[in-house]
Design a protein around this motif. Structure first.
Motif, PDB file in Angstrom:
ATOM      1  N   LEU A   1       1.024  -0.885  -0.002  1.00 13.01           N
ATOM      2  CA  LEU A   1       0.270  -0.234  -0.080  1.00 13.01           C
ATOM      3  C   LEU A   1       0.701   1.262  -0.016  1.00 13.01           C
ATOM      4  CD1 LEU A   1      -2.171  -2.774   1.456  1.00 13.01           C
ATOM      5  CD2 LEU A   1      -3.143  -1.243   2.459  1.00 13.01           C
ATOM      6  N   ILE A   2       1.218   1.884  -0.941  1.00 16.21           N
ATOM      7  CA  ILE A   2       1.575   2.844  -0.943  1.00 16.21           C
ATOM      8  C   ILE A   2       1.356   4.455  -0.302  1.00 16.21           C
ATOM      9  CG2 ILE A   2       3.407   4.740  -3.053  1.00 16.21           C
ATOM     10  CD1 ILE A   2       3.438   2.202  -5.012  1.00 16.21           C
ATOM     11  N   GLN A   3       1.604   5.054   0.425  1.00 15.21           N
ATOM     12  CA  GLN A   3       0.793   6.427   0.859  1.00 15.21           C
ATOM     13  C   GLN A   3       1.706   7.274   1.144  1.00 15.21           C
ATOM     14  OE1 GLN A   3      -0.965   5.948   5.014  1.00 15.21           O
ATOM     15  NE2 GLN A   3       1.261   7.303   5.675  1.00 15.21           N
ATOM     16  N   ILE A   4       1.589   7.802  -0.964  1.00  7.45           N
ATOM     17  CA  ILE A   4       2.518   8.747  -1.696  1.00  7.45           C
ATOM     18  C   ILE A   4       2.160  10.440  -0.673  1.00  7.45           C
ATOM     19  CG2 ILE A   4       0.139   9.309  -2.932  1.00  7.45           C
ATOM     20  CD1 ILE A   4       3.187   9.131  -4.674  1.00  7.45           C
ATOM     21  N   ALA A   5       2.891  10.987  -0.165  1.00  7.31           N
ATOM     22  CA  ALA A   5       2.302  12.400   0.469  1.00  7.31           C
ATOM     23  C   ALA A   5       1.639  13.893  -1.238  1.00  7.31           C
ATOM     24  CB  ALA A   5       3.299  12.925   0.576  1.00  7.31           C
ATOM     25  N   VAL A   6       1.152  13.942  -0.515  1.00  6.98           N
ATOM     26  CA  VAL A   6       0.428  14.879  -2.407  1.00  6.98           C
ATOM     27  C   VAL A   6       0.676  16.620  -1.597  1.00  6.98           C
ATOM     28  CG1 VAL A   6      -1.320  16.071  -3.182  1.00  6.98           C
ATOM     29  CG2 VAL A   6      -1.302  13.159  -2.595  1.00  6.98           C
ATOM     30  N   ASN A   7       2.336  16.434  -2.230  1.00  5.63           N
ATOM     31  CA  ASN A   7       2.255  17.792  -1.726  1.00  5.63           C
ATOM     32  C   ASN A   7       1.857  19.197  -2.866  1.00  5.63           C
ATOM     33  OD1 ASN A   7       4.307  20.040  -1.520  1.00  5.63           O
ATOM     34  ND2 ASN A   7       6.193  19.536  -0.676  1.00  5.63           N
ATOM     35  N   PRO A   8       1.574  19.922  -2.460  1.00  9.93           N
ATOM     36  CA  PRO A   8       1.199  21.018  -3.606  1.00  9.93           C
ATOM     37  C   PRO A   8       2.325  21.786  -4.438  1.00  9.93           C
ATOM     38  CG  PRO A   8       1.021  22.022  -1.035  1.00  9.93           C
ATOM     39  CD  PRO A   8       1.245  20.476  -1.374  1.00  9.93           C
ATOM     40  N   ASP A   9       3.097  21.808  -3.647  1.00 12.64           N
ATOM     41  CA  ASP A   9       4.916  21.870  -4.235  1.00 12.64           C
ATOM     42  C   ASP A   9       5.573  21.310  -5.483  1.00 12.64           C
ATOM     43  OD1 ASP A   9       4.271  25.091  -3.067  1.00 12.64           O
ATOM     44  OD2 ASP A   9       5.498  23.509  -1.059  1.00 12.64           O
TER      45      ASP A   9
ATOM     46  N   VAL B   1      -5.696   1.859   2.176  1.00 14.93           N
ATOM     47  CA  VAL B   1      -4.857   3.355   1.534  1.00 14.93           C
ATOM     48  C   VAL B   1      -5.577   4.809   1.439  1.00 14.93           C
ATOM     49  CG1 VAL B   1      -4.821   2.419  -1.007  1.00 14.93           C
ATOM     50  CG2 VAL B   1      -2.762   3.345   0.426  1.00 14.93           C
ATOM     51  N   GLY B   2      -4.185   5.391   2.557  1.00 21.44           N
ATOM     52  CA  GLY B   2      -4.940   6.834   2.379  1.00 21.44           C
ATOM     53  C   GLY B   2      -3.175   7.546   1.771  1.00 21.44           C
ATOM     54  N   SER B   3      -3.974   9.058   1.585  1.00 26.04           N
ATOM     55  CA  SER B   3      -2.400   9.997   1.619  1.00 26.04           C
ATOM     56  C   SER B   3      -2.093  10.118   2.326  1.00 26.04           C
ATOM     57  CB  SER B   3      -2.600  11.150   0.502  1.00 26.04           C
ATOM     58  OG  SER B   3      -3.901  11.569   0.982  1.00 26.04           O
ATOM     59  N   ALA B   4      -0.820  10.507   1.645  1.00 19.23           N
ATOM     60  CA  ALA B   4       0.004  11.137   3.424  1.00 19.23           C
ATOM     61  C   ALA B   4       0.092  12.735   2.983  1.00 19.23           C
ATOM     62  CB  ALA B   4       1.519  11.310   3.877  1.00 19.23           C
ATOM     63  N   GLY B   5       0.503  14.085   3.944  1.00 23.61           N
ATOM     64  CA  GLY B   5       0.945  15.330   3.348  1.00 23.61           C
ATOM     65  C   GLY B   5      -0.666  16.547   3.545  1.00 23.61           C
TER      66      GLY B   5
ATOM     67  N   PRO C   1     -10.782 -10.746   7.798  1.00 25.18           N
ATOM     68  CA  PRO C   1     -11.797 -10.950   7.307  1.00 25.18           C
ATOM     69  C   PRO C   1     -12.433 -11.713   9.233  1.00 25.18           C
ATOM     70  CG  PRO C   1     -11.122 -12.500   6.544  1.00 25.18           C
ATOM     71  CD  PRO C   1      -9.773 -12.040   7.055  1.00 25.18           C
ATOM     72  N   TRP C   2     -11.437 -11.579   9.589  1.00 23.63           N
ATOM     73  CA  TRP C   2     -12.266 -11.552  12.051  1.00 23.63           C
ATOM     74  C   TRP C   2     -12.003 -10.258  12.202  1.00 23.63           C
ATOM     75  CZ3 TRP C   2     -15.375 -14.782  13.885  1.00 23.63           C
ATOM     76  CH2 TRP C   2     -15.487 -15.075  15.057  1.00 23.63           C
ATOM     77  N   GLY C   3     -12.133  -9.054  11.502  1.00 24.44           N
ATOM     78  CA  GLY C   3     -12.129  -7.641  12.159  1.00 24.44           C
ATOM     79  C   GLY C   3     -10.526  -6.792  13.071  1.00 24.44           C
ATOM     80  N   GLU C   4      -9.329  -8.034  12.934  1.00 26.43           N
ATOM     81  CA  GLU C   4      -7.940  -7.924  13.367  1.00 26.43           C
ATOM     82  C   GLU C   4      -7.796  -6.958  12.367  1.00 26.43           C
ATOM     83  OE1 GLU C   4      -7.042  -9.159  16.805  1.00 26.43           O
ATOM     84  OE2 GLU C   4      -8.942  -9.872  16.404  1.00 26.43           O
ATOM     85  N   VAL C   5      -6.357  -6.061  12.909  1.00 27.84           N
ATOM     86  CA  VAL C   5      -5.779  -5.421  12.339  1.00 27.84           C
ATOM     87  C   VAL C   5      -4.285  -5.792  11.916  1.00 27.84           C
ATOM     88  CG1 VAL C   5      -4.128  -3.029  12.459  1.00 27.84           C
ATOM     89  CG2 VAL C   5      -6.594  -3.460  13.018  1.00 27.84           C
ATOM     90  N   LEU C   6      -4.079  -6.400  10.680  1.00 30.15           N
ATOM     91  CA  LEU C   6      -2.831  -6.711  10.338  1.00 30.15           C
ATOM     92  C   LEU C   6      -1.297  -6.146  10.196  1.00 30.15           C
ATOM     93  CD1 LEU C   6      -3.708  -9.350   7.536  1.00 30.15           C
ATOM     94  CD2 LEU C   6      -3.656  -9.969  10.419  1.00 30.15           C
ATOM     95  N   ALA C   7      -1.675  -4.629   9.941  1.00 31.24           N
ATOM     96  CA  ALA C   7      -0.276  -3.935   9.788  1.00 31.24           C
ATOM     97  C   ALA C   7      -1.622  -2.619   9.496  1.00 31.24           C
ATOM     98  CB  ALA C   7      -0.104  -4.344   8.053  1.00 31.24           C
ATOM     99  N   GLU C   8      -0.590  -1.172  10.086  1.00 32.26           N
ATOM    100  CA  GLU C   8      -1.201   0.007  10.114  1.00 32.26           C
ATOM    101  C   GLU C   8       0.183   0.702  10.060  1.00 32.26           C
ATOM    102  OE1 GLU C   8      -4.243   2.590  12.297  1.00 32.26           O
ATOM    103  OE2 GLU C   8      -3.494   1.115  13.634  1.00 32.26           O
ATOM    104  N   ALA C   9       0.054   2.138   8.967  1.00 30.79           N
ATOM    105  CA  ALA C   9       1.295   2.750   8.313  1.00 30.79           C
ATOM    106  C   ALA C   9       1.196   3.861  10.059  1.00 30.79           C
ATOM    107  CB  ALA C   9       0.564   3.140   6.987  1.00 30.79           C
ATOM    108  N   GLY C  10       1.836   5.107   9.101  1.00 34.21           N
ATOM    109  CA  GLY C  10       2.019   6.313  10.264  1.00 34.21           C
ATOM    110  C   GLY C  10       1.149   7.404   9.977  1.00 34.21           C
ATOM    111  N   HIS C  11       1.887   8.893  10.156  1.00 34.15           N
ATOM    112  CA  HIS C  11       1.422   9.463   9.009  1.00 34.15           C
ATOM    113  C   HIS C  11       2.057   9.870   7.705  1.00 34.15           C
ATOM    114  CE1 HIS C  11      -1.953  11.641  12.438  1.00 34.15           C
ATOM    115  NE2 HIS C  11      -2.016  11.510  11.333  1.00 34.15           N
ATOM    116  N   GLU C  12       3.390   9.518   8.004  1.00 40.54           N
ATOM    117  CA  GLU C  12       3.859  10.106   6.490  1.00 40.54           C
ATOM    118  C   GLU C  12       4.279   8.674   5.989  1.00 40.54           C
ATOM    119  OE1 GLU C  12       5.482  13.288   7.157  1.00 40.54           O
ATOM    120  OE2 GLU C  12       4.547  12.843   8.913  1.00 40.54           O
ATOM    121  N   GLU C  13       4.514  10.353   4.913  1.00 43.87           N
ATOM    122  CA  GLU C  13       4.607   8.896   3.426  1.00 43.87           C
ATOM    123  C   GLU C  13       5.671   7.640   3.476  1.00 43.87           C
ATOM    124  OE1 GLU C  13       5.226  10.584  -0.360  1.00 43.87           O
ATOM    125  OE2 GLU C  13       7.486   9.080  -0.777  1.00 43.87           O
TER     126      GLU C  13
END
Length: 263
Positions: A5-13, A198-202, A218-230
């Motif tokens: 899951l590519i949590q890419i940062a969206v930077n307006p610059d 999958v969400g975005s960062a930035g 399928p049982w509702g258990e979290v297998l993996a979770e990212a942080g805030h950054e890309e």
């Protein structure tokens, strides 16, 4: 099955063309994965409404071509997030593309539930009309985008159509991050399916993104979770577990449909 899951940062610059090429390089770097996912409207930013019309492109435009090439080069199934599509009649759509490991377009999904109430994409874009799923060798994925996550009937429809893994591409705001996690787990539990969200960062248009891409079993258990950054969140999961959970706890068989409400 290996998913990235590519949590890419969206930077307006960062120019859109540069981010498009950078996203492609991140996809290619996932060579060896089975499934790669990008978030919602990563070329422009999910809340950058003022940019939608200028950055809109045809279905077979630059995002399509760059992502098709990246999928083929990496040899992966690619859920390419979404982009602003301008249809032949001029209507704008929030459109998702899925590509095969050969770079062939396997599916197109136009977001059904448009966010904004009386502004933003709710008034700027057309709504999709079709539920879309894609049969991969290991599992059937059902497609959804961001605000769709709040509407359980969409996901039930995907499950009824055979989806075993529910994919959510989002540009979810940080101020409602608790809803993001809660709803992802709820959709997994009630449909007894994997959820890959999958969400975005930035920060774009002044809206800080939640990040925190998440994979739920399928049982509702979290297998993996990212942080805030890309970051690239990688996870190994067993698609056969969906059938196992549905067999061992057959709650879906006890649904009662068509009941009339008493007034």
């Amino acid at each position: 099955m290996h998913a990235s899951l590519i949590q890419i940062a969206v930077n307006p610059d960062e120019p859109v063309n540069s981010r498009r090429e950078r996203a492609a390089s991140l996809v290619v770097a996932q060579r060896g994965a089975d499934l790669v996912l990008l978030p919602e409207l990563w070329p422009v930013g999910a809340f950058s409404y003022t940019e939608f019309a200028d950055e809109a492109e045809p279905l077979l435009g630059p995002t399509h071509d760059v992502m098709a090439k990246a999928a083929a080069e990496a040899g992966v199934w690619l859920h390419a997030g979404s982009f602003v599509e301008r249809a032949e009649d001029g209507t704008l759509y929030n459109t998702t593309l899925v590509f095969s490991p050969e770079g062939e377009r396997a599916a197109v999904y136009r977001k059904i539930h448009l966010f904004g109430f009386d502004k933003g994409e709710a008034v700027m874009m057309g709504a999709g009309q079709e539920l879309v799923s894609v049969a991969l060798p290991e599992t059937v994925i059902g497609l959804s985008t961001c605000y769709d996550l709040r509407f359980p009937e969409l996901f039930r429809g995907l499950a009824d159509a055979g989806a075993e893994t529910l994919v959510v591409a989002a540009g979810w705001p940080d101020r409602r991050r608790s809803h993001w996690t809660l709803l992802a787990r709820a959709r997994a539990v009630e449909n007894q399916a994997y959820v890959l969200a999958v969400g975005s960062a930035g920060t774009h248009a002044g809206i800080r993104q939640a990040g925190h891409s998440i994979v739920v079993d399928p049982w509702g258990e979290v297998l993996a979770e990212a942080g805030h950054e890309e970051e690239v969140l990688t996870v190994e999961f067993d698609p056969a577990r969906t059938a196992t959970v549905r067999d061992q706890f057959p709650a879906l068989k006890d649904r009662r449909l068509g009941l009339a409400a008493r007034r």
